[in-house]
Design an enzyme around this catalytic site. Structure first.
Site, PDB file in Angstrom:
ATOM      1  N   SER A  24      -9.851  11.053   4.073  1.00  0.00           N
ATOM      2  CA  SER A  24      -8.629  10.996   3.259  1.00  0.00           C
ATOM      3  C   SER A  24      -8.410  12.288   2.477  1.00  0.00           C
ATOM      4  O   SER A  24      -7.982  12.279   1.317  1.00  0.00           O
ATOM      5  CB  SER A  24      -8.676   9.802   2.293  1.00  0.00           C
ATOM      6  OG  SER A  24      -7.386   9.405   1.919  1.00  0.00           O
ATOM      7  N   SER A  78      -2.648   6.766   0.116  1.00  0.00           N
ATOM      8  CA  SER A  78      -3.042   7.552   1.285  1.00  0.00           C
ATOM      9  C   SER A  78      -2.675   6.923   2.621  1.00  0.00           C
ATOM     10  O   SER A  78      -2.889   7.542   3.673  1.00  0.00           O
ATOM     11  CB  SER A  78      -4.550   7.817   1.256  1.00  0.00           C
ATOM     12  OG  SER A  78      -4.850   8.817   0.308  1.00  0.00           O
ATOM     13  N   LYS A 137      -0.682   8.986   5.066  1.00  0.00           N
ATOM     14  CA  LYS A 137      -1.237   9.925   6.038  1.00  0.00           C
ATOM     15  C   LYS A 137      -1.122   9.431   7.476  1.00  0.00           C
ATOM     16  O   LYS A 137      -1.296  10.206   8.422  1.00  0.00           O
ATOM     17  CB  LYS A 137      -2.689  10.220   5.672  1.00  0.00           C
ATOM     18  CG  LYS A 137      -2.800  11.016   4.366  1.00  0.00           C
ATOM     19  CD  LYS A 137      -4.187  10.995   3.773  1.00  0.00           C
ATOM     20  CE  LYS A 137      -4.168  11.720   2.424  1.00  0.00           C
ATOM     21  NZ  LYS A 137      -5.373  11.479   1.619  1.00  0.00           N
TER      22      LYS A 137
END
Length: 407
Positions: free
Chosen positions: A116, A61, A64
């Site tokens: 997230s 993640s 991102k």
């Protein structure tokens, strides 16, 4: 975020400053669990620690971070964004977005960076580019543009894919770039937030509107200001983090660590960076270095540094007092030169080792001397020819003899 911000940030990150990628040695550095890691100074990008920094790794993640950069540069925080079907079926962590639900881009960014939320990431990608593949193309373009050239992205959320990878070095470059955006900094430094989901169908249960930041380092390490953790089985524990202390800002990236070691790894790196190095300014912006005269120029021009230059020296070392400067000018220059035009580089050396360099620019325009300009020569030539022509005509007239009766 508007295009001027993008241009300004690129100028700050890429244009004037170069710091060698080889980490300066203060000591052997901490022993960490993560398989790949790096620590850089956020101000100058200097590498202070590296462990397998160029190995291709799954980012999970932490992907991102780049997704948010593109959203902030290409969208408006007030945009009303509709959740597509593809987002509802996104795997991994999510806040349960519903197809057709409308949220602001700002709320989606908070959901993606704090909780997230993969469904928020896919919704953002669809809004900005019309599809996940289209958004991935923007991610790869942006990564290359800012210097992260060993990465390749195929989705906005970091779900495992053999073609979705980065390096610790690239992720540090991306994180440093992102942290120059004030809105991004604000979001990743937020511990919790409520968002509005007025369109959600509450017959399916109360929608998640309260978000808490999954980055535990915000509470574990004094001075932490973000940015983003991540985890998949394939990627292991990942964390890009930033912290400030005594006017300095450091960025760390640790990839494929295990369990709580992701935080102890990062803390060890920050402790090492803040205690083992001292940041020193070697040149200021607009500092006069020399003067320049060029062929056909009307006069000399001052040569100035285009940006400040900072370097991290090992604490207590003698090297910072032994820095030499070397000026290297461009070849075959001639007037005219514009004000602010690059004319060379100032190189900083210590014991023959290059510490870095900064561009040199003209402090004022250098115009061509009047007598060297072709319009002046053309006008002068025309005048000479005209005078000669008139003299020839005058001589011809003087040779004509009038008839006797007209004398």
């Amino acid at each position: 975020m508007r295009p001027y911000w993008t241009g300004l940030m690129l100028a700050l990150v890429l244009s004037f400053l170069f710091v060698p990628a080889v980490p300066v040695q203060a000591s052997s550095g901490p022993q960490i669990t993560g398989k790949s890691a790096i620590m850089i100074d956020a101000q100058n990008g200097q590498v202070l620690y590296a462990k397998n920094p160029d190995a291709h790794m799954f980012p999970a993640s932490t992907t991102k971070i780049l997704t948010a950069v593109i959203a902030l540069e290409r969208g408006k925080l007030s945009d009303q964004v509709t959740v597509p079907r593809e987002a509802v079926t996104a795997g991994g962590s999510a806040i349960g977005l519903q197809e057709g639900e409308r949220l602001t881009l700002k709320d989606l960014l908070y959901a993606m960076l704090l909780s997230s939320a993969n469904d928020a990431a896919v919704t953002i990608a669809d809004h900005i580019a019309g599809s996940v593949p289209g958004f991935a193309a923007l991610m790869n373009e942006k990564a290359r543009q800012i210097g992260a050239r060993e990465s390749h992205f195929v989705n906005p959320d970091g779900m495992p894919d053999p073609q979705h990878f980065t390096t610790a070095r690239d992720l540090a470059v991306i994180t440093r770039y992102a942290m120059q955006n004030a809105e991004f900094r604000k979001i990743v430094d937020t511990s919790h937030r409520n968002i509005s989901r007025a369109d959600a169908d509450r017959s399916k249960g109360p929608p998640q509107e309260y978000l808490w930041n999954h980055n535990k380092l915000l509470h574990l390490y004094d001075g932490t200001i973000g940015v983003k953790p991540g985890y998949t089985v394939e990627a292991g524990q990942c964390l890009a983090a930033a912290a400030q202390r005594n006017g300095r800002e450091l960025i760390t990236v640790v990839l494929d660590s295990q369990g709580a070691a992701i935080y102890s790894d990062t803390e060890a790196l920050f402790n090492y960076g803040f205690s083992s190095f001292q940041l020193k300014q070697l040149a200021g912006r607009g500092q006069r270095i020399t003067s320049l005269s060029v062929p056909y120029g009307a006069g000399p021009a001052p040569v100035l540094t285009a940006a400040p230059f900072y370097y991290d020296f090992p604490a207590g070392g003698q090297e910072q007092g032994q820095v030499e400067q070397k000026v290297v000018m461009e070849q075959n220059m001639q007037a005219p030169l514009a004000a602010g035009q690059k004319v060379g580089q100032l190189i900083f050396l210590a014991h023959g080792r290059e510490l870095g360099r900064v561009d040199l620019v003209t402090g004022q325009a250098v115009n061509r001397r009047v007598e060297t300009r072709w319009p002046v020569w053309a006008a002068g030539t025309a005048i000479v020819l005209l005078v000669l022509r008139l003299r020839v005509l005058g001589r011809r007239r003087s040779r004509v003899r009038l008839p006797r009766y007209l004398r």
